[in-house]
Design a protein around this motif. Structure first.
Motif, PDB file in Angstrom:
ATOM      1  N   GLY A 228       0.737  -1.014  -0.055  1.00  0.00           N
ATOM      2  CA  GLY A 228       0.151   0.026  -0.111  1.00  0.00           C
ATOM      3  C   GLY A 228       0.766   1.223   0.156  1.00  0.00           C
ATOM      4  O   GLY A 228       0.189   2.557  -0.048  1.00  0.00           O
ATOM      5  N   SER A 229       2.241   1.086   0.009  1.00  0.00           N
ATOM      6  CA  SER A 229       3.084   2.319   0.141  1.00  0.00           C
ATOM      7  C   SER A 229       4.311   2.182  -0.399  1.00  0.00           C
ATOM      8  O   SER A 229       4.475   0.992  -0.806  1.00  0.00           O
ATOM      9  CB  SER A 229       2.891   2.924   1.364  1.00  0.00           C
ATOM     10  N   VAL A 230       5.190   2.902  -0.334  1.00  0.00           N
ATOM     11  CA  VAL A 230       6.773   2.726  -0.340  1.00  0.00           C
ATOM     12  C   VAL A 230       7.162   2.538  -1.833  1.00  0.00           C
ATOM     13  O   VAL A 230       8.245   3.411  -2.165  1.00  0.00           O
ATOM     14  CB  VAL A 230       7.240   1.648   0.668  1.00  0.00           C
ATOM     15  N   CYS A 262       1.554  14.429   5.654  1.00  0.00           N
ATOM     16  CA  CYS A 262       2.061  13.428   6.528  1.00  0.00           C
ATOM     17  C   CYS A 262       2.913  12.468   5.784  1.00  0.00           C
ATOM     18  O   CYS A 262       2.683  11.992   4.586  1.00  0.00           O
ATOM     19  CB  CYS A 262       1.076  13.092   7.497  1.00  0.00           C
ATOM     20  N   CYS A 263       4.180  11.771   6.670  1.00  0.00           N
ATOM     21  CA  CYS A 263       4.940  10.741   5.993  1.00  0.00           C
ATOM     22  C   CYS A 263       4.904   9.433   6.476  1.00  0.00           C
ATOM     23  O   CYS A 263       5.478   9.496   7.719  1.00  0.00           O
ATOM     24  CB  CYS A 263       5.969  11.452   5.749  1.00  0.00           C
ATOM     25  N   GLY A 264       4.384   8.382   6.223  1.00  0.00           N
ATOM     26  CA  GLY A 264       4.406   6.998   6.907  1.00  0.00           C
ATOM     27  C   GLY A 264       5.016   6.385   5.948  1.00  0.00           C
ATOM     28  O   GLY A 264       6.377   6.098   6.498  1.00  0.00           O
ATOM     29  N   GLY A 265       4.744   5.846   4.710  1.00  0.00           N
ATOM     30  CA  GLY A 265       5.666   5.140   3.882  1.00  0.00           C
ATOM     31  C   GLY A 265       6.098   6.305   2.870  1.00  0.00           C
ATOM     32  O   GLY A 265       6.855   6.000   1.882  1.00  0.00           O
ATOM     33  N   GLY A 266       5.199   7.480   2.842  1.00  0.00           N
ATOM     34  CA  GLY A 266       5.428   8.461   1.848  1.00  0.00           C
ATOM     35  C   GLY A 266       4.612   8.669   0.473  1.00  0.00           C
ATOM     36  O   GLY A 266       4.655   9.549  -0.264  1.00  0.00           O
ATOM     37  N   SER A 267       3.573   7.769   0.654  1.00  0.00           N
ATOM     38  CA  SER A 267       2.917   7.533  -0.545  1.00  0.00           C
ATOM     39  C   SER A 267       1.684   8.857  -0.619  1.00  0.00           C
ATOM     40  O   SER A 267       1.810   9.312  -1.913  1.00  0.00           O
ATOM     41  CB  SER A 267       2.063   6.349  -0.755  1.00  0.00           C
ATOM     42  N   ASN A 268       1.085   9.298   0.327  1.00  0.00           N
ATOM     43  CA  ASN A 268       0.171  10.460   0.125  1.00  0.00           C
ATOM     44  C   ASN A 268       1.153  11.683  -0.055  1.00  0.00           C
ATOM     45  O   ASN A 268       0.688  12.734  -0.763  1.00  0.00           O
ATOM     46  CB  ASN A 268      -0.828  10.583   1.428  1.00  0.00           C
ATOM     47  N   PRO A 380     -10.050  14.516  11.395  1.00  0.00           N
ATOM     48  CA  PRO A 380      -8.866  14.018  10.649  1.00  0.00           C
ATOM     49  C   PRO A 380      -8.393  12.808  11.119  1.00  0.00           C
ATOM     50  O   PRO A 380      -8.550  12.433  12.560  1.00  0.00           O
ATOM     51  CB  PRO A 380      -7.858  14.908  10.470  1.00  0.00           C
ATOM     52  N   ALA A 381      -7.829  11.921  10.494  1.00  0.00           N
ATOM     53  CA  ALA A 381      -6.948  10.603  10.944  1.00  0.00           C
ATOM     54  C   ALA A 381      -5.814  11.199  11.654  1.00  0.00           C
ATOM     55  O   ALA A 381      -5.152  12.456  11.208  1.00  0.00           O
ATOM     56  CB  ALA A 381      -6.779   9.664   9.615  1.00  0.00           C
ATOM     57  N   PRO A 382      -5.661  10.360  12.732  1.00  0.00           N
ATOM     58  CA  PRO A 382      -4.131  10.974  13.621  1.00  0.00           C
ATOM     59  C   PRO A 382      -3.158  11.099  12.709  1.00  0.00           C
ATOM     60  O   PRO A 382      -2.335  11.688  12.851  1.00  0.00           O
ATOM     61  CB  PRO A 382      -4.200   9.761  14.453  1.00  0.00           C
ATOM     62  N   GLU A 383      -3.109  10.376  11.600  1.00  0.00           N
ATOM     63  CA  GLU A 383      -1.783  10.497  10.776  1.00  0.00           C
ATOM     64  C   GLU A 383      -1.829  11.828  10.081  1.00  0.00           C
ATOM     65  O   GLU A 383      -0.827  12.526   9.986  1.00  0.00           O
ATOM     66  CB  GLU A 383      -1.637   9.197   9.693  1.00  0.00           C
ATOM     67  N   THR A 384      -3.017  12.084   9.401  1.00  0.00           N
ATOM     68  CA  THR A 384      -3.168  13.296   8.843  1.00  0.00           C
ATOM     69  C   THR A 384      -2.861  14.700   9.791  1.00  0.00           C
ATOM     70  O   THR A 384      -2.399  15.565   9.208  1.00  0.00           O
ATOM     71  CB  THR A 384      -4.729  13.388   8.142  1.00  0.00           C
TER      72      THR A 384
HETATM   73  C1  PLP Z   1      -1.637   4.787   5.632  1.00  0.00           C
HETATM   74  C2  PLP Z   1      -2.036   6.147   5.869  1.00  0.00           C
HETATM   75  C3  PLP Z   1      -1.013   7.434   5.743  1.00  0.00           C
HETATM   76  C4  PLP Z   1       0.574   6.834   5.821  1.00  0.00           C
HETATM   77  O1  PLP Z   1       0.897   6.351   4.663  1.00  0.00           O
HETATM   78  P1  PLP Z   1       1.608   7.072   3.501  1.00  0.00           P
HETATM   79  O2  PLP Z   1       2.237   6.052   2.609  1.00  0.00           O
HETATM   80  O3  PLP Z   1       2.799   7.892   3.884  1.00  0.00           O
HETATM   81  O4  PLP Z   1       0.550   7.862   2.680  1.00  0.00           O
HETATM   82  C5  PLP Z   1      -1.387   8.598   6.167  1.00  0.00           C
HETATM   83  N1  PLP Z   1      -2.652   8.867   6.245  1.00  0.00           N
HETATM   84  C6  PLP Z   1      -3.715   8.140   6.332  1.00  0.00           C
HETATM   85  C7  PLP Z   1      -5.054   8.528   6.263  1.00  0.00           C
HETATM   86  C8  PLP Z   1      -3.428   6.597   5.950  1.00  0.00           C
HETATM   87  O5  PLP Z   1      -4.367   5.592   5.815  1.00  0.00           O
END
Ligand code: PLP
Length: 450
Positions: A228-230, A262-268, A380-384
């Motif tokens: 899903g990412s990376v 926001c950056c988890g794996g970087g995709s968004n 918002p999602a905690p990631e966002t």
């Molecule tokens: C999975 C997720 C992320 C982190 O993933 P990225 O690949 O960095 O985008 C960020 N925000 C939401 C809402 C997610 O579900």
């Protein structure tokens, strides 16, 4: 009346994805085979990925056509709206103009279906009947379940056991869309069976769930794996976000000075920023900021070197900023940002100074989330919320300096299935974590030198 939403018609939806490798000043180093330590070839990947995605992974073609069938499904929620955050701006008293692209309008509630849909499409076209994948809290698993359902494919999701037990709503979402969800470790795979023999109460981990999904895909001819990412192809698919935003800014007669994701794996982050970074590479003045958690500070504190993409060490070596693949970050609520590294494309751009990074502590992130929910109304999602913290900080800097900048952030997903996190915050149960320097040093010291 001043405009709040800038909406495109379905006809204006991008028909191609943008591949930033065509324009990058320096190409990322190639993935290496974990055994031979030579660059991986298409054959190494064909056991678990369809050739069309492998081609996109290595392609340097600037534009990639979006298949008609994918566009048709995208149209269920795309184009997504670009909002002007008038109410947040007013609350902050900032001269800055704040915009956000809202990806929470997808059926799964995040940006992830932008890639799960094409991934299911290419697998189906290659004759694959089933997708096996892993999920932590369930965002990716539900996006893949949605895609499988829409293309008539089976989806098997290995969901980290603790999340399976504690967060039933995303599991129910996946099951509603027809996916089979196993708590991981499971008895379905050898990896899972072994883990359960050693410890019947094993709570699971993302690494273990990945190992189970990869084993499932590698041992069944009709089954592929999906991430899903990376990976590069995931970043390309997500560029629909930034491509739409560019058209929406044209309509607004504006252009961002600062873009935050926001950056988890970087995709968004890749999705919202890469189409604008093309302009920056061609001379435009523009800042892109990756917002990451201080407890998992991959870009700001990681080392740029080869590491495994997964905790179990099954994937090729990827050139990334990494904290070490067996670094286990503290249990913050932004589960999607707890990955030990970032997409090689994002890392190379960061290395080359085209992307900046900023780390934020959990409490200040939730403060920003609350302020956003109480002004703009979306929870918002905690990631966002990490991107929102970044946007608010930049807007407050504009106020201090009396500058009228244009800020764009990606609202990667809503938080309606993360309400426990908000409850914990409001009940005073959340805290900041110290930057886990010792643990990161330990994890990095175990990496092979390549
Ligand atoms: C999975 C997720 C992320 C982190 O993933 P990225 O690949 O960095 O985008 C960020 N925000 C939401 C809402 C997610 O579900």
């Amino acid at each position: 009346m001043k405009e709040t939403k800038i909406i495109l018609s379905e006809k204006e939806m991008p028909k191609q994805w943008y591949n930033i490798t065509a324009d990058m000043p320096n190409m990322p180093k190639p993935p290496l085979h974990p055994g031979t330590r030579q660059p991986v070839g298409p054959d190494d990947l064909s056991a678990i990925f369809p050739m069309a995605l492998i081609e996109q992974e290595v392609s340097q073609q600037r534009w990639i056509d979006i298949p008609e069938d994918v566009l048709e499904i995208y149209s269920l929620w795309r184009p997504s709206p670009l909002y002007r955050a008038h109410r947040l701006e007013k609350a902050l008293g900032t001269p800055a103009r704040i915009y956000y692209k809202y990806e929470g309008v997808s059926p799964a509630g995040s940006h992830k279906p932008n890639t799960s849909i094409p991934q299911a499409f290419y697998n189906k076209k290659a004759g694959i009947k089933r997708i096996a994948t892993e999920t932590g809290a369930g965002q990716w698993g539900s996006s893949m379940a949605l895609a499988g359902n829409l293309f008539g494919m089976d989806v098997t999701v290995y969901m980290v056991r603790v999340s399976y037990d504690q967060k039933p709503y995303r599991r129910i979402t996946m099951e509603t869309w027809g996916a089979t969800v196993h708590p991981s470790p499971s008895k379905v795979t050898q990896t899972g069976t072994k883990a359960l023999e050693a410890d019947p109460d094993n709570p699971g981990s993302l690494g273990l769930a990945i190992s189970e999904a990869v084993e499932d895909a590698a041992t069944h001819d009709d089954t592929n794996y999906s991430l899903g990412s990376v990976l590069n192809h995931v970043c390309h698919h997500q560029t629909v976000i930034g491509l739409e935003a560019k058209k929406q800014f044209e309509i607004a007669g504006d252009y961002p000075d600062i873009i935050i994701g926001c950056c988890g794996g970087g995709s968004n982050l890749a999705g919202v920023s890469f189409p604008f970074l093309q302009d920056k590479i061609n001379g435009k003045d523009l800042r892109v900021i990756a917002a990451e958690p201080a407890s998992c500070p991959t870009l700001t504190k990681g080392e740029f070197r080869y590491d495994f993409g997964d905790v179990a060490g099954l994937t090729p070596f990827l050139m990334m900023y990494t904290l070490g693949h067996d670094f286990i970050p503290p249990g913050i609520h932004a589960g999607g940002l707890r990955y030990h590294a970032d997409a090689p494309l994002v890392c190379q751009l960061y290395k080359d100074g085209l992307i900046e990074a900023q780390a934020y502590h959990q409490m200040s992130v939730f403060e920003a989330a609350m302020q956003f929910a109480r002004t703009e109304a979306i929870i918002p999602a905690p990631e966002t919320a990490h991107a929102i913290r970044g946007a608010i900080d930049e807007a407050l800097k504009c106020k201090e300096e009396g500058k009228e900048k244009t800020i764009l952030f990606n609202l990667s997903g809503h938080g309606y299935l993360d309400l426990q996190a908000y409850s914990d915050y409001m009940e005073g149960k959340l805290s900041d974590y110290e930057y886990p320097e010792e643990k990161i040093r330990e994890a990095l010291s175990k990496l092979p030198v390549l």
